[in-house]
Design a protein around this motif. Structure first.
Motif, PDB file in Angstrom:
ATOM      1  N   PRO A 151       6.427  10.011  11.637  1.00  0.00           N
ATOM      2  CA  PRO A 151       7.597   9.210  11.250  1.00  0.00           C
ATOM      3  C   PRO A 151       7.263   7.744  10.977  1.00  0.00           C
ATOM      4  CG  PRO A 151       8.186  10.701  13.018  1.00  0.00           C
ATOM      5  CD  PRO A 151       6.701  10.844  12.822  1.00  0.00           C
ATOM      6  N   ASP A 152       6.325   7.181  11.709  1.00  0.00           N
ATOM      7  CA  ASP A 152       5.989   5.764  11.497  1.00  0.00           C
ATOM      8  C   ASP A 152       5.247   5.537  10.191  1.00  0.00           C
ATOM      9  OD1 ASP A 152       7.180   5.159  13.871  1.00  0.00           O
ATOM     10  OD2 ASP A 152       5.313   4.965  15.011  1.00  0.00           O
ATOM     11  N   HIS A 153       4.715   6.602   9.599  1.00  0.00           N
ATOM     12  CA  HIS A 153       4.025   6.484   8.315  1.00  0.00           C
ATOM     13  C   HIS A 153       4.846   7.008   7.154  1.00  0.00           C
ATOM     14  CE1 HIS A 153       0.384   4.773   9.814  1.00  0.00           C
ATOM     15  NE2 HIS A 153       0.122   5.780  10.613  1.00  0.00           N
ATOM     16  N   GLY A 154       6.137   7.296   7.395  1.00  0.00           N
ATOM     17  CA  GLY A 154       7.026   7.581   6.282  1.00  0.00           C
ATOM     18  C   GLY A 154       7.567   8.984   6.171  1.00  0.00           C
ATOM     19  N   PHE A 155       7.398   9.819   7.195  1.00  0.00           N
ATOM     20  CA  PHE A 155       7.953  11.175   7.136  1.00  0.00           C
ATOM     21  C   PHE A 155       9.446  11.100   6.791  1.00  0.00           C
ATOM     22  CE2 PHE A 155      10.170  14.781   9.002  1.00  0.00           C
ATOM     23  CZ  PHE A 155       9.396  15.842   8.581  1.00  0.00           C
ATOM     24  N   PRO A 156       9.914  11.977   5.919  1.00  0.00           N
ATOM     25  CA  PRO A 156       9.242  13.167   5.372  1.00  0.00           C
ATOM     26  C   PRO A 156       8.449  12.925   4.097  1.00  0.00           C
ATOM     27  CG  PRO A 156      11.545  13.167   4.773  1.00  0.00           C
ATOM     28  CD  PRO A 156      11.364  11.981   5.657  1.00  0.00           C
ATOM     29  N   CYS A 157       8.651  11.779   3.453  1.00  0.00           N
ATOM     30  CA  CYS A 157       8.019  11.539   2.154  1.00  0.00           C
ATOM     31  C   CYS A 157       7.909  10.042   1.930  1.00  0.00           C
ATOM     32  CB  CYS A 157       8.867  12.190   1.049  1.00  0.00           C
ATOM     33  SG  CYS A 157       8.279  11.906  -0.623  1.00  0.00           S
ATOM     34  N   ARG A 158       6.786   9.613   1.402  1.00  0.00           N
ATOM     35  CA  ARG A 158       6.583   8.201   1.108  1.00  0.00           C
ATOM     36  C   ARG A 158       5.812   8.051  -0.199  1.00  0.00           C
ATOM     37  NH1 ARG A 158       2.814   4.782   4.724  1.00  0.00           N
ATOM     38  NH2 ARG A 158       3.089   3.401   2.927  1.00  0.00           N
ATOM     39  N   LEU A 159       5.869   6.858  -0.749  1.00  0.00           N
ATOM     40  CA  LEU A 159       5.077   6.541  -1.929  1.00  0.00           C
ATOM     41  C   LEU A 159       3.704   6.070  -1.488  1.00  0.00           C
ATOM     42  CD1 LEU A 159       5.022   5.991  -5.073  1.00  0.00           C
ATOM     43  CD2 LEU A 159       5.543   3.609  -4.470  1.00  0.00           C
ATOM     44  N   ILE A 160       2.675   6.522  -2.194  1.00  0.00           N
ATOM     45  CA  ILE A 160       1.340   5.946  -2.044  1.00  0.00           C
ATOM     46  C   ILE A 160       0.747   5.855  -3.447  1.00  0.00           C
ATOM     47  CG2 ILE A 160       0.297   8.196  -1.537  1.00  0.00           C
ATOM     48  CD1 ILE A 160      -0.822   4.795  -0.089  1.00  0.00           C
ATOM     49  N   ALA A 161       0.412   4.661  -3.865  1.00  0.00           N
ATOM     50  CA  ALA A 161      -0.087   4.432  -5.214  1.00  0.00           C
ATOM     51  C   ALA A 161      -1.328   3.551  -5.150  1.00  0.00           C
ATOM     52  CB  ALA A 161       0.989   3.765  -6.079  1.00  0.00           C
ATOM     53  N   PRO A 162      -2.225   3.682  -6.100  1.00  0.00           N
ATOM     54  CA  PRO A 162      -3.441   2.874  -6.086  1.00  0.00           C
ATOM     55  C   PRO A 162      -3.162   1.412  -6.421  1.00  0.00           C
ATOM     56  CG  PRO A 162      -3.345   4.184  -8.091  1.00  0.00           C
ATOM     57  CD  PRO A 162      -2.195   4.619  -7.239  1.00  0.00           C
ATOM     58  N   ASN A 163      -3.858   0.527  -5.714  1.00  0.00           N
ATOM     59  CA  ASN A 163      -3.874  -0.897  -6.049  1.00  0.00           C
ATOM     60  C   ASN A 163      -2.497  -1.544  -5.982  1.00  0.00           C
ATOM     61  OD1 ASN A 163      -5.392  -3.199  -6.713  1.00  0.00           O
ATOM     62  ND2 ASN A 163      -4.924  -3.002  -8.886  1.00  0.00           N
ATOM     63  N   ARG A 164      -1.773  -1.272  -4.879  1.00  0.00           N
ATOM     64  CA  ARG A 164      -0.480  -1.907  -4.633  1.00  0.00           C
ATOM     65  C   ARG A 164      -0.433  -2.437  -3.207  1.00  0.00           C
ATOM     66  NH1 ARG A 164       4.497  -0.595  -7.395  1.00  0.00           N
ATOM     67  NH2 ARG A 164       5.572  -0.102  -5.465  1.00  0.00           N
TER      68      ARG A 164
END
Length: 367
Positions: A339-352
């Protein structure tokens, strides 16, 4: 004889070093500000994936390096600050005013920057805006001060090195010794903090505020509980809403998992200067966008379950939205997101920046 560190040539050398560190800090700070608040002409690429990790690391490290340099510089020019008469000419007045503004603004920038690294905000103003504005004041006063003092710098830097025999009985260290101690202080300050960004220095980063690992082996700036989303993020009725030219679709977690899953090794690189590599898995943002008829050059806004706050949503530029490494991440290190890392879904994109890697997603919309 003057006291060690207070000769014009010493002040000149320290001024050059400060110009380099402040220059690096300002340039990389402008990059970070431009990414988060892009003007129309600004473009930030999605590759190389570690570019922001490097630029923001340089921003914080150069700012830390400037602290002992500024202290040494103030020591070297302290007697001149109290000379009389206070004003001798118009150039002297400009030099005094620029110095006052420079010292005040530079000290403010470095002090508030340190508090930001520690995520401690004992003030009522919004740090990014004020830090950005005062940074321009510091640079402007630095340029004015340098312009007025150019003749003095040139004369000072042209002075011959001081022979040991001329140091006098009251001199404990030479000019070279004073500069050496300053350089050692800079090196020490950088070493004990740079491990936040530089992996091979992590073990000695005793003052690295984010060098310790959090949930799933990755530091956490803002927990789900602190964001007030712990219950809504773990609600079995959660759905991701996706808005595009073909209308609105909603996806449950199992439906997102039914898409082809991809894995990317990408860093989280935060504005506070810390960064760390991690392995993320999930569905490509581009694949979800195609499901709602979005064009290949779509600009996208992603919004979080966190209703308030300056980073509850972010805009994903077309370059990043179309990049195959940009994921709606569902797993971290092979396990479902904590949950602390964005459960259930989060954005992860390069170079942001990390603040733009929005967690606890609830909506994706084509702009």
């Amino acid at each position: 004889m003057t006291r060690a560190g207070r000769e014009p040539v010493t002040a000149g050398h320290l001024g050059m070093w400060l110009a380099v560190t402040f220059g690096l800090c300002m340039i990389t700070g402008l990059i970070s500000h431009g990414i988060q608040h892009p003007p129309g002409w600004f473009h930030w690429p999605s590759r190389p994936v570690n570019l922001y990790r490097v630029t923001q690391g340089v921003h914080v490290i150069s700012g830390i390096a400037a602290i002992p340099l500024l202290a040494a510089k103030l020591w070297s020019v302290a007697p001149k600050l109290f000379e009389r008469p206070v004003v001798r000419s118009l150039p002297h007045l400009l030099e005094r005013l620029s110095l006052l503004v420079l010292v005040t603004s530079a000290s403010f920038e470095l002090l508030t920057g340190l508090f930001n690294i520690a995520q401690n905000y004992p003030w009522n103003f919004y740090f990014p805006q004020v830090h950005f504005a005062v940074g321009w004041i510091a640079v402007g006063s630095l340029l004015l001060h340098a312009a007025v003092k150019i003749p003095v710098f040139r004369r000072a830097l042209g002075e011959p090195r001081e022979p040991a025999a001329q140091r006098g009985p009251g001199r404990l260290v030479s000019r070279r010794g004073f500069l050496g101690v300053t350089a050692l202080s800079v090196g020490t300050a950088v070493t004990v903090t740079a491990g936040m960004t530089v992996p091979w220095l992590r073990e000695v980063a005793v003052l690295g505020t984010r060098s310790r690992l959090g949930a799933q082996g990755l530091p956490v700036n803002r927990t789900a509980a602190a964001a007030g989303v712990l219950d809504s993020a773990q609600d079995t009725g959660w759905r991701l809403e996706v808005r595009g030219p073909r209308g609105v679709r909603t996806f449950s977690l199992p439906e997102l998992e039914s898409f082809t899953q991809f894995t990317a090794e990408l860093p989280i690189a935060c504005v506070e200067g810390w960064s760390q590599q991690a392995v993320w898995s999930g569905v490509r943002l581009a694949d979800v966008l195609r499901a709602v008829g979005a064009p290949a050059d779509a600009q996208v806004r992603v919004s979080s379950l966190e209703a308030a706050g300056p980073y509850s949503s972010s805009v994903v530029a077309p370059t990043h939205a179309a990049d195959p490494l940009t994921l709606l991440a569902l797993r971290l290190g092979g396990e479902p997101l904590h949950p602390d890392h964005g459960f259930p879904c989060r954005l992860i994109a390069p170079n942001r920046p990390g603040v733009m890697q929005t967690k606890w997603l609830r909506r994706v919309e084509v702009l």
